[in-house]
Design a protein around this motif. Sequence first.
Motif, PDB file in Angstrom:
ATOM      1  N   TYR A   9       0.873  -0.738  -0.010  1.00  0.00           N
ATOM      2  CA  TYR A   9       0.074   0.353   0.111  1.00  0.00           C
ATOM      3  C   TYR A   9       0.720   0.815   0.050  1.00  0.00           C
ATOM      4  N   ARG A  10       0.077   2.105  -0.425  1.00  0.00           N
ATOM      5  CA  ARG A  10       0.738   3.643  -0.182  1.00  0.00           C
ATOM      6  C   ARG A  10      -0.157   4.953   0.234  1.00  0.00           C
ATOM      7  N   ILE A  11       0.613   5.190   1.179  1.00  0.00           N
ATOM      8  CA  ILE A  11      -0.911   6.454   1.823  1.00  0.00           C
ATOM      9  C   ILE A  11      -0.664   7.986   2.039  1.00  0.00           C
ATOM     10  N   LEU A  12      -1.023   8.369   1.394  1.00  0.00           N
ATOM     11  CA  LEU A  12      -0.095   9.541   2.175  1.00  0.00           C
ATOM     12  C   LEU A  12      -0.054  10.499   3.197  1.00  0.00           C
ATOM     13  N   LYS A  13       0.776  10.531   3.830  1.00  0.00           N
ATOM     14  CA  LYS A  13       1.037  11.243   5.376  1.00  0.00           C
ATOM     15  C   LYS A  13      -0.081  12.241   5.367  1.00  0.00           C
ATOM     16  N   PRO A  14      -0.384  12.727   6.208  1.00  0.00           N
ATOM     17  CA  PRO A  14      -1.666  13.249   6.565  1.00  0.00           C
ATOM     18  C   PRO A  14      -0.119  14.979   7.313  1.00  0.00           C
ATOM     19  N   ASP A  15      -1.406  15.926   6.535  1.00  0.00           N
ATOM     20  CA  ASP A  15      -0.562  16.879   7.096  1.00  0.00           C
ATOM     21  C   ASP A  15      -0.671  16.887   8.717  1.00  0.00           C
ATOM     22  N   PHE A  16      -2.279  16.781   9.405  1.00  0.00           N
ATOM     23  CA  PHE A  16      -2.982  17.522  11.104  1.00  0.00           C
ATOM     24  C   PHE A  16      -3.331  16.546  11.259  1.00  0.00           C
ATOM     25  N   THR A  17      -2.916  15.592  12.232  1.00  0.00           N
ATOM     26  CA  THR A  17      -5.083  14.471  12.718  1.00  0.00           C
ATOM     27  C   THR A  17      -4.820  14.943  13.817  1.00  0.00           C
ATOM     28  N   VAL A  18      -6.005  14.926  14.370  1.00  0.00           N
ATOM     29  CA  VAL A  18      -6.944  14.985  15.611  1.00  0.00           C
ATOM     30  C   VAL A  18      -6.903  14.149  15.697  1.00  0.00           C
ATOM     31  N   PHE A  19      -6.927  13.721  17.309  1.00  0.00           N
ATOM     32  CA  PHE A  19      -7.783  12.127  17.684  1.00  0.00           C
ATOM     33  C   PHE A  19      -8.456  13.227  19.154  1.00  0.00           C
ATOM     34  N   SER A  47     -10.569  -5.169  26.818  1.00  0.00           N
ATOM     35  CA  SER A  47      -9.188  -5.742  26.664  1.00  0.00           C
ATOM     36  C   SER A  47      -9.062  -5.171  24.863  1.00  0.00           C
ATOM     37  N   PHE A  48      -9.642  -5.210  24.243  1.00  0.00           N
ATOM     38  CA  PHE A  48      -9.369  -4.779  22.573  1.00  0.00           C
ATOM     39  C   PHE A  48      -9.378  -3.568  22.514  1.00  0.00           C
ATOM     40  N   ARG A  49     -10.434  -2.935  23.949  1.00  0.00           N
ATOM     41  CA  ARG A  49     -10.503  -1.503  23.856  1.00  0.00           C
ATOM     42  C   ARG A  49      -8.709  -1.091  24.346  1.00  0.00           C
ATOM     43  N   ALA A  50      -8.572  -1.512  24.825  1.00  0.00           N
ATOM     44  CA  ALA A  50      -7.489  -0.814  25.250  1.00  0.00           C
ATOM     45  C   ALA A  50      -6.016  -1.226  24.931  1.00  0.00           C
ATOM     46  N   LYS A  51      -6.266  -2.271  23.796  1.00  0.00           N
ATOM     47  CA  LYS A  51      -4.702  -2.614  23.287  1.00  0.00           C
ATOM     48  C   LYS A  51      -4.943  -1.273  22.100  1.00  0.00           C
ATOM     49  N   PHE A  52      -6.688  -1.067  21.432  1.00  0.00           N
ATOM     50  CA  PHE A  52      -6.386   0.030  20.201  1.00  0.00           C
ATOM     51  C   PHE A  52      -6.284   1.213  21.004  1.00  0.00           C
ATOM     52  N   LEU A  53      -6.083   1.299  22.300  1.00  0.00           N
ATOM     53  CA  LEU A  53      -5.555   2.474  22.692  1.00  0.00           C
ATOM     54  C   LEU A  53      -4.529   3.377  23.395  1.00  0.00           C
ATOM     55  N   LYS A  54      -3.691   1.855  23.420  1.00  0.00           N
ATOM     56  CA  LYS A  54      -2.222   2.184  23.425  1.00  0.00           C
ATOM     57  C   LYS A  54      -1.664   1.803  22.198  1.00  0.00           C
ATOM     58  N   GLU A  55      -2.131   1.442  21.155  1.00  0.00           N
ATOM     59  CA  GLU A  55      -1.148   1.659  19.613  1.00  0.00           C
ATOM     60  C   GLU A  55      -2.181   2.729  19.228  1.00  0.00           C
ATOM     61  N   PHE A  56      -2.604   3.683  20.183  1.00  0.00           N
ATOM     62  CA  PHE A  56      -2.728   5.465  19.332  1.00  0.00           C
ATOM     63  C   PHE A  56      -1.644   6.238  20.068  1.00  0.00           C
ATOM     64  N   GLU A  57      -1.390   5.532  21.904  1.00  0.00           N
ATOM     65  CA  GLU A  57      -0.281   6.156  22.598  1.00  0.00           C
ATOM     66  C   GLU A  57       1.098   5.854  21.694  1.00  0.00           C
ATOM     67  N   LEU A  58       1.108   4.866  21.648  1.00  0.00           N
ATOM     68  CA  LEU A  58       2.395   4.759  20.564  1.00  0.00           C
ATOM     69  C   LEU A  58       2.672   6.107  19.273  1.00  0.00           C
ATOM     70  N   LEU A  59       1.634   6.213  18.913  1.00  0.00           N
ATOM     71  CA  LEU A  59       1.288   7.229  17.348  1.00  0.00           C
ATOM     72  C   LEU A  59       1.634   8.609  18.145  1.00  0.00           C
ATOM     73  N   HIS A  64      -2.520  15.363  17.005  1.00  0.00           N
ATOM     74  CA  HIS A  64      -2.824  16.223  18.558  1.00  0.00           C
ATOM     75  C   HIS A  64      -4.314  15.495  19.262  1.00  0.00           C
ATOM     76  N   LYS A  65      -4.296  15.468  20.469  1.00  0.00           N
ATOM     77  CA  LYS A  65      -5.245  14.671  20.885  1.00  0.00           C
ATOM     78  C   LYS A  65      -6.055  15.630  21.901  1.00  0.00           C
ATOM     79  N   ILE A  66      -7.246  15.925  22.018  1.00  0.00           N
ATOM     80  CA  ILE A  66      -7.800  16.772  22.088  1.00  0.00           C
ATOM     81  C   ILE A  66      -9.209  16.428  23.404  1.00  0.00           C
ATOM     82  N   ASN A  67      -9.100  16.366  24.773  1.00  0.00           N
ATOM     83  CA  ASN A  67     -10.590  15.709  25.596  1.00  0.00           C
ATOM     84  C   ASN A  67     -11.477  17.061  25.919  1.00  0.00           C
ATOM     85  N   VAL A  68     -12.740  16.123  25.087  1.00  0.00           N
ATOM     86  CA  VAL A  68     -13.764  16.759  24.179  1.00  0.00           C
ATOM     87  C   VAL A  68     -14.744  16.640  25.573  1.00  0.00           C
TER      88      VAL A  68
END
Length: 86
Positions: A9-19, A47-59, A64-68
Amino acid sequence: SLEYETGLYRILKPDFTVFLHVEEDLRQKRIAERGKGFLDKTLDDESFRAKFLKEFELLAEHFHKINVASKNILEVAQEIRSLAPL
């Protein structure tokens, strides 16, 4: 490290990402009001949610992370605009 291009695959690198982040109890309340989608049902597995969030934290350096939790949609939009590159 994110791989944006491989032999598969080839993915364009985003200019700006918000979580957009919210605590689980509030996430569940909001989901109950609007109905569950596929990802919501998948993330119900703690368990899946914890893994999912851990992966996000690694990245985290890539977004940018915003608590909404205590913000309305206009406040969230304003914060995103303030973070966005010009």
